[in-house]
Design a protein around this motif. Structure first.
Motif, PDB file in Angstrom:
ATOM      1  N   SER A   1      89.247 -34.680  30.979  1.00  0.00           N
ATOM      2  CA  SER A   1      88.071 -34.528  31.844  1.00  0.00           C
ATOM      3  C   SER A   1      87.463 -35.873  32.221  1.00  0.00           C
ATOM      4  O   SER A   1      86.562 -35.928  33.050  1.00  0.00           O
ATOM      5  N   GLY A   2      87.920 -36.955  31.575  1.00  0.00           N
ATOM      6  CA  GLY A   2      87.377 -38.268  31.855  1.00  0.00           C
ATOM      7  C   GLY A   2      86.261 -38.680  30.918  1.00  0.00           C
ATOM      8  O   GLY A   2      85.633 -39.718  31.112  1.00  0.00           O
ATOM      9  N   ARG A   3      86.008 -37.880  29.879  1.00  0.00           N
ATOM     10  CA  ARG A   3      84.895 -38.177  28.977  1.00  0.00           C
ATOM     11  C   ARG A   3      85.064 -39.522  28.279  1.00  0.00           C
ATOM     12  O   ARG A   3      84.103 -40.278  28.148  1.00  0.00           O
ATOM     13  N   PHE A   4      86.279 -39.867  27.844  1.00  0.00           N
ATOM     14  CA  PHE A   4      86.455 -41.137  27.136  1.00  0.00           C
ATOM     15  C   PHE A   4      86.407 -42.316  28.117  1.00  0.00           C
ATOM     16  O   PHE A   4      85.914 -43.379  27.762  1.00  0.00           O
ATOM     17  N   SER A   5      86.864 -42.111  29.329  1.00  0.00           N
ATOM     18  CA  SER A   5      86.729 -43.160  30.354  1.00  0.00           C
ATOM     19  C   SER A   5      85.258 -43.433  30.629  1.00  0.00           C
ATOM     20  O   SER A   5      84.853 -44.587  30.797  1.00  0.00           O
ATOM     21  N   ALA A   6      84.449 -42.373  30.649  1.00  0.00           N
ATOM     22  CA  ALA A   6      83.012 -42.540  30.850  1.00  0.00           C
ATOM     23  C   ALA A   6      82.405 -43.289  29.664  1.00  0.00           C
ATOM     24  O   ALA A   6      81.568 -44.184  29.847  1.00  0.00           O
TER      25      ALA A   6
END
Length: 125
Positions: free
Chosen positions: A71-76
């Motif tokens: 979902s992109g949570r770690f990129s965020a």
């Protein structure tokens, strides 16, 4: 020594000396916490987060970012950590899944010397 007094003394022993002189009771700790919460939010530089959060993250607070796989949570998280640490702030990451790659974080702009990275094996830790 009563348990609350012992807990307060343990906490005071872990604080920087200039702050220890200001903390004499739990009431003082609450006042300090309230002063932190009145500060302006920390802008994450992730526009969608800042919009939803009314300007950014609350300073001095624990923030949990949740999302499904890919979902992109770690990129965020990396973007927020990079913004904070590159701007001179200190940050901590509780990395339960062990996802942080220090080289990747550094490449994303994180100043690792300003990042406390905790990798517990279980949630209770």
């Amino acid at each position: 020594m009563a348990e609350p007094a012992l807990a307060l003394e343990r906490l005071r022993s872990s604080l920087p000396q200039d702050l220890v002189r200001e903390i004499y009771s739990a009431r003082d700790l609450l006042r300090s916490r309230d002063a932190i919460h009145r500060e302006a939010p920390f802008p994450t530089c992730v526009a969608a987060f800042d919009r939803v959060l009314g300007g950014g993250l609350e300073r001095g607070a624990l923030t949990e970012i949740l999302g499904g796989r890919s979902s992109g949570r770690f990129s965020a998280v990396l973007a927020i950590l990079a913004t904070a640490t590159a701007g001179g702030e200190s940050a901590a990451l509780v990395d339960l899944d062990g996802n942080l790659d220090p080289q990747g974080a550094e490449a994303a702009g994180c100043a690792l010397e300003r990042l406390l990275w905790v990798r517990p094996e279980r949630m209770r830790e």
